[in-house]
Design an enzyme around this catalytic site. Structure first.
Site, PDB file in Angstrom:
ATOM      1  N   ARG A 133      63.663  17.380  -7.224  1.00 23.26           N
ATOM      2  CA  ARG A 133      62.948  18.615  -6.920  1.00 23.26           C
ATOM      3  C   ARG A 133      63.903  19.782  -6.701  1.00 23.26           C
ATOM      4  O   ARG A 133      63.655  20.892  -7.110  1.00 23.26           O
ATOM      5  CB  ARG A 133      62.107  18.386  -5.665  1.00 23.26           C
ATOM      6  CG  ARG A 133      61.638  19.642  -4.986  1.00 23.26           C
ATOM      7  CD  ARG A 133      60.439  19.377  -4.116  1.00 23.26           C
ATOM      8  NE  ARG A 133      59.464  18.578  -4.824  1.00 23.26           N
ATOM      9  CZ  ARG A 133      58.726  17.620  -4.252  1.00 23.26           C
ATOM     10  NH1 ARG A 133      58.859  17.351  -2.994  1.00 23.26           N
ATOM     11  NH2 ARG A 133      57.868  16.942  -4.976  1.00 23.26           N
ATOM     12  N   TYR A 134      64.985  19.506  -6.007  1.00 22.33           N
ATOM     13  CA  TYR A 134      65.933  20.566  -5.669  1.00 22.33           C
ATOM     14  C   TYR A 134      67.069  20.582  -6.686  1.00 22.33           C
ATOM     15  O   TYR A 134      67.308  19.591  -7.370  1.00 22.33           O
ATOM     16  CB  TYR A 134      66.515  20.306  -4.279  1.00 22.33           C
ATOM     17  CG  TYR A 134      65.520  20.485  -3.144  1.00 22.33           C
ATOM     18  CD1 TYR A 134      65.140  21.750  -2.727  1.00 22.33           C
ATOM     19  CD2 TYR A 134      64.995  19.385  -2.484  1.00 22.33           C
ATOM     20  CE1 TYR A 134      64.261  21.919  -1.674  1.00 22.33           C
ATOM     21  CE2 TYR A 134      64.115  19.541  -1.421  1.00 22.33           C
ATOM     22  CZ  TYR A 134      63.755  20.819  -1.019  1.00 22.33           C
ATOM     23  OH  TYR A 134      62.887  20.974   0.019  1.00 22.33           O
ATOM     24  N   ARG A 137      70.070  17.722  -5.523  1.00 25.59           N
ATOM     25  CA  ARG A 137      69.872  16.451  -4.845  1.00 25.59           C
ATOM     26  C   ARG A 137      68.578  15.767  -5.279  1.00 25.59           C
ATOM     27  O   ARG A 137      67.629  16.433  -5.665  1.00 25.59           O
ATOM     28  CB  ARG A 137      69.893  16.623  -3.323  1.00 25.59           C
ATOM     29  CG  ARG A 137      68.927  17.674  -2.788  1.00 25.59           C
ATOM     30  CD  ARG A 137      69.510  18.284  -1.513  1.00 25.59           C
ATOM     31  NE  ARG A 137      68.608  19.164  -0.807  1.00 25.59           N
ATOM     32  CZ  ARG A 137      68.397  20.435  -1.123  1.00 25.59           C
ATOM     33  NH1 ARG A 137      68.975  20.954  -2.190  1.00 25.59           N
ATOM     34  NH2 ARG A 137      67.586  21.183  -0.397  1.00 25.59           N
ATOM     35  N   CYS A 146      58.046  -1.654   3.955  1.00 29.66           N
ATOM     36  CA  CYS A 146      58.511  -1.193   5.260  1.00 29.66           C
ATOM     37  C   CYS A 146      58.227  -2.294   6.261  1.00 29.66           C
ATOM     38  O   CYS A 146      57.299  -3.082   6.071  1.00 29.66           O
ATOM     39  CB  CYS A 146      57.774   0.069   5.685  1.00 29.66           C
ATOM     40  SG  CYS A 146      58.055   1.436   4.559  1.00 29.66           S
ATOM     41  N   CYS A 150      53.597   2.936   8.731  1.00 33.36           N
ATOM     42  CA  CYS A 150      53.154   4.039   9.575  1.00 33.36           C
ATOM     43  C   CYS A 150      51.801   4.506   9.077  1.00 33.36           C
ATOM     44  O   CYS A 150      51.627   4.756   7.889  1.00 33.36           O
ATOM     45  CB  CYS A 150      54.133   5.200   9.478  1.00 33.36           C
ATOM     46  SG  CYS A 150      55.813   4.717   9.810  1.00 33.36           S
ATOM     47  N   CYS A 153      51.914   7.782   7.075  1.00 35.66           N
ATOM     48  CA  CYS A 153      52.886   7.879   5.979  1.00 35.66           C
ATOM     49  C   CYS A 153      52.393   8.779   4.853  1.00 35.66           C
ATOM     50  O   CYS A 153      51.280   8.644   4.363  1.00 35.66           O
ATOM     51  CB  CYS A 153      53.170   6.498   5.425  1.00 35.66           C
ATOM     52  SG  CYS A 153      54.350   6.526   4.070  1.00 35.66           S
ATOM     53  N   ARG A 155      53.586   8.694   1.904  1.00 31.65           N
ATOM     54  CA  ARG A 155      53.563   7.910   0.665  1.00 31.65           C
ATOM     55  C   ARG A 155      52.600   6.744   0.757  1.00 31.65           C
ATOM     56  O   ARG A 155      52.832   5.689   0.175  1.00 31.65           O
ATOM     57  CB  ARG A 155      54.968   7.405   0.340  1.00 31.65           C
ATOM     58  CG  ARG A 155      55.936   8.521   0.191  1.00 31.65           C
ATOM     59  CD  ARG A 155      57.133   8.169  -0.686  1.00 31.65           C
ATOM     60  NE  ARG A 155      58.018   9.315  -0.670  1.00 31.65           N
ATOM     61  CZ  ARG A 155      59.149   9.366   0.021  1.00 31.65           C
ATOM     62  NH1 ARG A 155      59.550   8.308   0.699  1.00 31.65           N
ATOM     63  NH2 ARG A 155      59.883  10.453   0.013  1.00 31.65           N
ATOM     64  N   ASP A 314      51.644  16.047   6.397  1.00 26.18           N
ATOM     65  CA  ASP A 314      51.269  16.410   5.027  1.00 26.18           C
ATOM     66  C   ASP A 314      49.773  16.275   4.770  1.00 26.18           C
ATOM     67  O   ASP A 314      49.051  15.658   5.544  1.00 26.18           O
ATOM     68  CB  ASP A 314      52.016  15.504   4.037  1.00 26.18           C
ATOM     69  CG  ASP A 314      53.481  15.873   3.941  1.00 26.18           C
ATOM     70  OD1 ASP A 314      53.790  17.069   4.031  1.00 26.18           O
ATOM     71  OD2 ASP A 314      54.304  14.949   3.782  1.00 26.18           O
ATOM     72  N   ASP A 351      56.267  20.726   4.260  1.00 28.78           N
ATOM     73  CA  ASP A 351      56.611  20.329   2.894  1.00 28.78           C
ATOM     74  C   ASP A 351      55.515  20.903   2.001  1.00 28.78           C
ATOM     75  O   ASP A 351      54.344  20.535   2.134  1.00 28.78           O
ATOM     76  CB  ASP A 351      56.699  18.800   2.792  1.00 28.78           C
ATOM     77  CG  ASP A 351      57.849  18.365   1.894  1.00 28.78           C
ATOM     78  OD1 ASP A 351      58.203  19.152   0.986  1.00 28.78           O
ATOM     79  OD2 ASP A 351      58.380  17.260   2.089  1.00 28.78           O
ATOM     80  N   LYS A 358      60.624  21.803   1.167  1.00 24.82           N
ATOM     81  CA  LYS A 358      60.421  22.049   2.590  1.00 24.82           C
ATOM     82  C   LYS A 358      60.571  23.528   2.928  1.00 24.82           C
ATOM     83  O   LYS A 358      61.539  24.153   2.533  1.00 24.82           O
ATOM     84  CB  LYS A 358      61.426  21.221   3.380  1.00 24.82           C
ATOM     85  CG  LYS A 358      61.220  19.744   3.182  1.00 24.82           C
ATOM     86  CD  LYS A 358      62.338  18.941   3.803  1.00 24.82           C
ATOM     87  CE  LYS A 358      62.213  17.478   3.459  1.00 24.82           C
ATOM     88  NZ  LYS A 358      62.563  17.198   2.043  1.00 24.82           N
TER      89      LYS A 358
HETATM   90  C1  LIG Z   1      63.339  16.318   1.666  1.00 25.80           C
HETATM   91  C2  LIG Z   1      63.709  16.165   0.296  1.00 25.80           C
HETATM   92  C3  LIG Z   1      65.029  16.305  -0.107  1.00 25.80           C
HETATM   93  C4  LIG Z   1      66.147  16.630   0.865  1.00 25.80           C
HETATM   94  O1  LIG Z   1      65.975  17.861   1.436  1.00 25.80           O
HETATM   95  P1  LIG Z   1      67.058  18.389   2.496  1.00 25.80           P
HETATM   96  O2  LIG Z   1      66.454  19.673   2.967  1.00 25.80           O
HETATM   97  O3  LIG Z   1      68.327  18.550   1.752  1.00 25.80           O
HETATM   98  O4  LIG Z   1      67.161  17.354   3.563  1.00 25.80           O
HETATM   99  C5  LIG Z   1      65.330  16.145  -1.436  1.00 25.80           C
HETATM  100  N1  LIG Z   1      64.373  15.884  -2.341  1.00 25.80           N
HETATM  101  C6  LIG Z   1      63.078  15.769  -2.004  1.00 25.80           C
HETATM  102  C7  LIG Z   1      62.076  15.483  -3.048  1.00 25.80           C
HETATM  103  C8  LIG Z   1      62.708  15.886  -0.666  1.00 25.80           C
HETATM  104  O5  LIG Z   1      61.428  15.754  -0.315  1.00 25.80           O
HETATM  105  S1  SF4 Z   2      56.753   6.777   6.969  1.00 23.57           S
HETATM  106 FE1  SF4 Z   2      56.041   5.506   5.240  1.00 23.57          FE
HETATM  107  S2  SF4 Z   2      57.876   5.036   4.079  1.00 23.57           S
HETATM  108 FE2  SF4 Z   2      58.532   5.724   6.137  1.00 23.57          FE
HETATM  109  S3  SF4 Z   2      58.735   3.870   7.370  1.00 23.57           S
HETATM  110 FE3  SF4 Z   2      56.710   4.664   7.697  1.00 23.57          FE
HETATM  111  S4  SF4 Z   2      55.433   3.569   6.194  1.00 23.57           S
HETATM  112 FE4  SF4 Z   2      57.534   3.342   5.531  1.00 23.57          FE
END
Ligand SMILES: *Cc1c(COP(=O)(O)O)cnc(C)c1O
Ligand code: SF4
Length: 449
Positions: A133-134, A137, A146, A150, A153, A155, A314, A351, A358
């Protein structure tokens, strides 16, 4: 057969009554001897409503149980005996650990604005296991498992789904993408939980990443220190500590989660030389309180963990009961900044739905501006003026760094032009607006042209 191990235990009373009663309930002959064995914890992970009832000594009505089972069918349950032992049985319904780990029938409610993939991670996925995305990174998803699922979560759509751990061929695709994409200088190993992998799998991934010249930083995102601290063995800590560019971010949400066991895990990691950060999620009914958050961040820094992000919850499906207004997060930051150590204050972020990344949100400290003064307020409400310099000579930046007197010494490819808001600010670029594509206004322009 029920073994009575009270005698043996009386000499080593390092376990809480809750831990003992849970161990007793889950495996009557365990006598706590396996409690700190992470494999045992995983084998004995609670995955259904009835076991959970037995462990807590409660029972739901048949109606309640039916709804909870429907919830668990949609989003699986997993709670380690250790994490379950943090629940206060006297007041379990309001318990912050219970609320993070145990399904709520509210998860079955999907509001119209909720999405299964609110951050568009699937759309921004140029290769299997990768979210890019960025600019510099990527997220590298190495597991769907996991130790504890959670309930909040992001995801949810993915984790727990057949408890999938991608094989080497699948991970190879992610690695291949990182290898062929030189702008990736920072890789976040995420999941699921990467520390659910074996030591040797973790070592393999870290070695492969370390061998890529352009990867300067590796980060692991994990909830293991919170939900299964015994997984942080001496061997694992030593392994992680052997990578000089590795950081680890964990996910504590409530001071209750900072226990002797989790502190021991953190200590192993920090003593091995791994820098530690924490990402919390702001959750209604769990930690939506400035005093709880202050206690949490203070306990974190006293364990050498730097609070990094506080996330607004989210817009994932079934999370509406966890969401707070954004104002709650701002109120929390207001109660932290100035009131406690600066490095204990996380950055509060939203986010962006749709995949914008973010976005930091914060109280306003700049009250007003004139051409030569900035008016600011501090955490006490004191309003002050800061006099701007009279003699500042702005450097006109033409992006020709080799002739600039600020000695940066970068050339060509290392010096790409700016994008976004940074570009609007740039002296050398004549772009004056950022316009969303495909607006009515732009369509009219195109029609005219
Ligand atoms: C959070 C995130 C990152 C890392 O973001 P930082 O602000 O550098 O910690 C990188 N890629 C994705 C898709 C993210 O959600
Ligand atoms: S937030 Fe989601 S991915 Fe992270 S530890 Fe909890 S269940 Fe696992």
């Amino acid at each position: 057969m029920i073994y009575n191990c009270n005698k043996k235990e009386a000499t080593v009373s390092i376990y809480t009554p809750n831990q003992k009663s849970i161990a007793e309930c889950i495996q009557p002959d365990s006598c706590m001897k396996d409690w700190k064995d992470w494999h045992w914890q995983l084998r004995r992970t609670i995955r259904d409503i009835r076991t959970f009832e037995a462990v807590l000594g409660i029972s739901f009505t048949p109606e309640e149980r039916k709804h909870l089972e429907m919830t668990a069918e949609k989003f699986p349950i997993a709670i380690t005996p250790y994490y379950a032992s943090l629940i206060d049985k006297e007041n379990w319904r309001d318990d912050p650990v219970f609320r993070q780990a145990f399904p709520s029938v509210n998860e079955l409610i999907t509001e119209t604005w909720e999405m299964s993939d609110p951050l568009s991670e699937d759309v921004d996925s140029p290769a299997e296991c990768i979210t890019h995305r960025y600019p510099d990174r990527v997220l590298f998803h190495v597991s769907n498992m996991c130790a504890m699922y959670c309930r909040h979560c992001t995801r949810k759509r993915k984790v727990g789904d057949k408890d999938f751990i991608p094989g080497r061929e699948t991970l190879e695709k992610g690695l291949a993408y990182i290898r062929k994409t030189p702008e990736v200088r920072d890789v976040l190993i995420s999941g699921g939980d990467p520390l659910m992998l074996t030591d040797s799998a973790i070592e393999w991934i870290l070695d492969e990443l370390s061998a890529i010249e352009h990867v300067e930083v590796i980060r692991i995102g994990t909830r293991i220190p919170v939900v299964l601290p015994y997984r942080v063995t001496d061997d694992l800590a030593k392994l992680l500590g052997s990578y000089p560019n590795l950081w680890l971010n964990t996910h504590f949400n409530h001071p209750r989660e900072i226990t002797d066991s989790s502190m021991a895990a953190l200590k192993k990691l920090s003593s091995a030389g791994v820098p530690l950060g924490n990402q919390s999620v702001l959750l209604a009914g769990v930690n939506d309180c400035p005093y709880i958050m202050k206690k949490l961040v203070q306990k974190l820094v006293s364990n050498r963990v730097r609070p990094y992000y506080l996330y607004q919850c989210d817009l994932s499906e079934g999370l509406s009961h966890f969401r707070t207004p954004v104002g709650k997060g701002i109120e929390i930051i207001e109660a932290l900044r100035g009131h406690t150590s600066g490095f204990a204050v996380p950055v509060y972020v939203i986010d962006a739905p749709g995949g914008g990344g973010k976005i930091p949100v914060s109280p306003n400290y700049v009250v007003s501006w004139s051409t030569n003064k900035v008016i600011l307020r501090n955490y006490e409400g004191v309003i002050c003026s800061y006099k701007e310099p009279d003699s500042y000579e702005p450097v006109f930046c033409d992006r020709k760094c080799d002739t600039c007197n600020l000695v940066l010494n970068v050339t060509g490819e290392e010096n790409p032009s700016a994008i976004g808001i940074e570009r609007l600010m740039a002296d050398y670029d004549d772009q004056i607006t950022l316009i969303p594509e495909d607006t009515e206004r732009l369509r009219r322009r195109n029609d005219d042209g």
